[in-house]
Write an enzyme that holds these catalytic residues in place. Structure first.
Site, PDB file in Angstrom:
ATOM      1  N   CYS A  50      25.085   3.248 -70.545  1.00  0.00           N
ATOM      2  CA  CYS A  50      24.101   2.962 -71.589  1.00  0.00           C
ATOM      3  C   CYS A  50      23.874   4.205 -72.464  1.00  0.00           C
ATOM      4  CB  CYS A  50      22.813   2.424 -70.975  1.00  0.00           C
ATOM      5  SG  CYS A  50      21.785   1.545 -72.183  1.00  0.00           S
TER       6      CYS A  50
ATOM      7  N   HIS B  34      24.995  -2.196 -68.046  1.00  0.00           N
ATOM      8  CA  HIS B  34      24.594  -1.691 -66.726  1.00  0.00           C
ATOM      9  C   HIS B  34      25.339  -2.434 -65.625  1.00  0.00           C
ATOM     10  CE1 HIS B  34      21.245   0.797 -68.190  1.00  0.00           C
ATOM     11  NE2 HIS B  34      21.114  -0.142 -69.110  1.00  0.00           N
TER      12      HIS B  34
ATOM     13  N   GLU C 145      25.168  -0.888 -62.561  1.00  0.00           N
ATOM     14  CA  GLU C 145      24.580  -0.222 -61.401  1.00  0.00           C
ATOM     15  C   GLU C 145      23.291  -0.879 -60.915  1.00  0.00           C
ATOM     16  OE1 GLU C 145      22.050   1.430 -64.663  1.00  0.00           O
ATOM     17  OE2 GLU C 145      24.035   0.531 -64.441  1.00  0.00           O
TER      18      GLU C 145
END
Length: 236
Positions: free
Chosen positions: A93, A178, A180
């Site tokens: 990001c 994202h 994660e």
């Protein structure tokens, strides 16, 4: 294992609750240690000069907001030096935007915020490390976007923004989205970003429902991708 790379992974945070998420558990399982640095608080020089893997995480500020957040000036300078040395670096990001900027590409406010779970268009390139994400929803959460840096290979696009991920060689990987996010920790994001979500008229309950639906599958795919990345740079 490549003995030139230490078994600690450095992570630079721009927001306390945007951490390594599910990746942290994976790194521990693989025998790594994790050390966090807080942007704006800690001296980031050590993190950027580190010869092992450094991961630059997300945050709600823009790379161009150096007047309001002057620590970005040093962060960008150190990152440029790191990339020139081709040290293993992943940006997620804001981290991806910082990498794009450090490589000379333009980073700017997008025409619309992209927030929510949706799929990617995985590009047909040789050995695309993001191939496991075909037909997999990921979490998008950004308002800025970037042009593709020179010498970078575009890996993925979305319906809203064409530049979603790129790679430079084996060592440098930038992910606008994202991968994660952990299923059991999204609530921190929903609380912390409430002002942004309400201003953008994003349904918090819908984000929560999609997290319950998609996050576990994303964690499985993220494990495959990051194991492959670590293998490619000689860390596992």
């Amino acid at each position: 294992m490549n003995s030139n790379f230490p078994k600690t992974i450095y992570a630079i945070q721009h927001l306390a609750f945007e951490d390594l998420g599910s990746l942290e558990d994976l790194f521990y399982q693989l025998g790594f240690r994790v050390r966090y640095f807080e942007a704006g608080i800690d001296d980031l020089k050590q993190a950027f000069e580190y010869e092992g893997l450094t991961i630059i995480l997300g945050g709600p500020i823009g790379v161009y907001e150096t007047d309001d957040y002057p620590f970005l000036i040093d962060e960008i300078r150190y990152l440029k030096q790191r990339l020139e040395k081709n040290l293993p670096t992943i940006g997620i990001c804001l981290g991806a935007q910082l990498i794009a900027h450090a490589l000379g590409a333009k980073v700017y406010a997008g025409h619309v915020k992209e927030i929510g779970w949706s799929g990617l268009d995985i590009r047909y390139v040789n050995n695309n490390i993001l191939a496991p994400l075909a037909d997999t929803a990921v979490l998008h959460w950004h308002g800025d976007t970037f042009d593709l840096p020179e010498n970078a290979t575009l890996l993925a696009s979305s319906k809203i923004y064409s530049n979603q991920a790129f790679q430079v060689g084996q060592n440098i990987l930038a992910l606008q989205f994202h991968v994660e996010v952990a299923e059991d920790s999204l609530e921190k994001w929903l609380i912390g970003h409430t002002c942004e979500l309400r201003k953008a008229n994003i349904s918090i309950s819908h984000l929560r429902e999609d997290n319950n639906k998609y996050a576990e599958g994303l964690t499985d795919k993220a494990e495959i991708i990051f194991k492959e990345y670590l293998k490619n740079i000689g860390l596992v």
